[in-house]
Scaffold this active site. Sequence first.
Site, PDB file in Angstrom:
ATOM      1  N   CYS A   2       0.838  -1.203   0.000  1.00  0.00           N
ATOM      2  CA  CYS A   2       0.000   0.000   0.000  1.00  0.00           C
ATOM      3  C   CYS A   2       0.874   1.254   0.000  1.00  0.00           C
ATOM      4  O   CYS A   2       2.097   1.184   0.199  1.00  0.00           O
ATOM      5  CB  CYS A   2      -0.953  -0.009   1.198  1.00  0.00           C
ATOM      6  N   ASP A  28       0.320  15.264   6.281  1.00  0.00           N
ATOM      7  CA  ASP A  28      -0.682  14.871   5.294  1.00  0.00           C
ATOM      8  C   ASP A  28      -0.475  15.696   4.022  1.00  0.00           C
ATOM      9  O   ASP A  28      -0.245  16.905   4.075  1.00  0.00           O
ATOM     10  CB  ASP A  28      -2.100  15.089   5.843  1.00  0.00           C
ATOM     11  N   HIS A  44       2.184  -3.251   8.636  1.00  0.00           N
ATOM     12  CA  HIS A  44       0.899  -3.026   7.968  1.00  0.00           C
ATOM     13  C   HIS A  44      -0.272  -3.633   8.748  1.00  0.00           C
ATOM     14  O   HIS A  44      -0.330  -4.846   8.950  1.00  0.00           O
ATOM     15  CB  HIS A  44       0.921  -3.624   6.554  1.00  0.00           C
ATOM     16  N   ASN A  82     -10.037   6.958  10.864  1.00  0.00           N
ATOM     17  CA  ASN A  82     -11.150   6.418  10.104  1.00  0.00           C
ATOM     18  C   ASN A  82     -10.953   4.909   9.996  1.00  0.00           C
ATOM     19  O   ASN A  82      -9.864   4.439   9.657  1.00  0.00           O
ATOM     20  CB  ASN A  82     -11.199   7.047   8.712  1.00  0.00           C
ATOM     21  N   GLY A  88     -15.283   6.315   5.692  1.00  0.00           N
ATOM     22  CA  GLY A  88     -14.637   6.994   4.572  1.00  0.00           C
ATOM     23  C   GLY A  88     -13.139   6.740   4.508  1.00  0.00           C
ATOM     24  O   GLY A  88     -12.423   7.463   3.817  1.00  0.00           O
ATOM     25  N   HIS A  93      -4.274   1.374   5.563  1.00  0.00           N
ATOM     26  CA  HIS A  93      -3.128   1.139   6.455  1.00  0.00           C
ATOM     27  C   HIS A  93      -3.406   2.039   7.652  1.00  0.00           C
ATOM     28  O   HIS A  93      -3.525   3.263   7.484  1.00  0.00           O
ATOM     29  CB  HIS A  93      -1.821   1.524   5.741  1.00  0.00           C
ATOM     30  N   HIS A  95      -3.905   4.626  10.260  1.00  0.00           N
ATOM     31  CA  HIS A  95      -3.278   5.921  10.486  1.00  0.00           C
ATOM     32  C   HIS A  95      -4.171   6.755  11.384  1.00  0.00           C
ATOM     33  O   HIS A  95      -5.389   6.722  11.273  1.00  0.00           O
ATOM     34  CB  HIS A  95      -3.011   6.665   9.167  1.00  0.00           C
ATOM     35  N   HIS A  97      -5.010  10.636  12.375  1.00  0.00           N
ATOM     36  CA  HIS A  97      -4.876  12.031  11.959  1.00  0.00           C
ATOM     37  C   HIS A  97      -4.707  12.872  13.221  1.00  0.00           C
ATOM     38  O   HIS A  97      -5.538  12.788  14.136  1.00  0.00           O
ATOM     39  CB  HIS A  97      -6.144  12.519  11.242  1.00  0.00           C
TER      40      HIS A  97
HETATM   41  P1  AMP Z   1      -8.303   8.458   5.345  1.00  0.00           P
HETATM   42  O1  AMP Z   1      -9.415   9.057   4.554  1.00  0.00           O
HETATM   43  O2  AMP Z   1      -8.538   8.493   6.831  1.00  0.00           O
HETATM   44  O3  AMP Z   1      -7.905   7.085   4.835  1.00  0.00           O
HETATM   45  O4  AMP Z   1      -7.068   9.434   5.146  1.00  0.00           O
HETATM   46  C1  AMP Z   1      -6.070   9.230   4.196  1.00  0.00           C
HETATM   47  C2  AMP Z   1      -5.208  10.461   4.230  1.00  0.00           C
HETATM   48  O5  AMP Z   1      -3.972  10.154   3.583  1.00  0.00           O
HETATM   49  C3  AMP Z   1      -5.793  11.672   3.511  1.00  0.00           C
HETATM   50  O6  AMP Z   1      -5.910  12.762   4.428  1.00  0.00           O
HETATM   51  C4  AMP Z   1      -4.788  11.960   2.404  1.00  0.00           C
HETATM   52  O7  AMP Z   1      -4.625  13.331   2.160  1.00  0.00           O
HETATM   53  C5  AMP Z   1      -3.522  11.317   2.943  1.00  0.00           C
HETATM   54  N1  AMP Z   1      -2.536  10.889   1.960  1.00  0.00           N
HETATM   55  C6  AMP Z   1      -2.733  10.103   0.892  1.00  0.00           C
HETATM   56  N2  AMP Z   1      -1.575   9.893   0.233  1.00  0.00           N
HETATM   57  C7  AMP Z   1      -0.620  10.551   0.928  1.00  0.00           C
HETATM   58  C8  AMP Z   1       0.794  10.727   0.751  1.00  0.00           C
HETATM   59  N3  AMP Z   1       1.464  10.155  -0.265  1.00  0.00           N
HETATM   60  N4  AMP Z   1       1.462  11.475   1.667  1.00  0.00           N
HETATM   61  C9  AMP Z   1       0.803  12.065   2.681  1.00  0.00           C
HETATM   62  N5  AMP Z   1      -0.522  11.931   2.896  1.00  0.00           N
HETATM   63  C10 AMP Z   1      -1.226  11.194   2.035  1.00  0.00           C
END
Ligand code: AMP
Length: 117
Positions: A2, A28, A44, A82, A88, A93, A95, A97
């Site tokens: 991923c 982000d 992961h 999330n 959403g 993976h 994470h 926020h």
């Molecule tokens: P979620 O909707 O909780 O899965 O959040 C995914 C987050 O990953 C979003 O806020 C994206 O802006 C962020 N994101 C996706 N690709 C990258 C990247 N390459 N580097 C930093 N943030 C990313």
Amino acid sequence: MCIFDKIVSGEIPANKVLENDDFLAFHDINPKAPIHILIIPKAHFENFQTFPASQMGAMTEFIQQVAIAVGVDKTGYRLLTNCGENSGQEVMHLHFHLLGGTNLKWTGGENNPQETF
Ligand code: AMP
């Protein structure tokens, strides 16, 4: 692999804030607040639901260190993850926020499902 695995391996660049053997924090790419950091385990896990409780203590300490590193430990911040389809979640993976740097509004919830932050 991923996209966050690729950040961990160095295949994709990220604006890193802090890391240790097990966790990584980076900005982000599409910030929704003046400070918007993503905090991940390097291993992961699809989302919070499959993350071992035994690792949450170390994750908590790391998140607290990130908050200090970006200067929001005293001013406050929002921490959220999330988990799964209805949340959403876009990147599969785990994470967290970490959002801060302003007086965050709280407009989410079932009355206003489009506004997450
Ligand atoms: P979620 O909707 O909780 O899965 O959040 C995914 C987050 O990953 C979003 O806020 C994206 O802006 C962020 N994101 C996706 N690709 C990258 C990247 N390459 N580097 C930093 N943030 C990313």
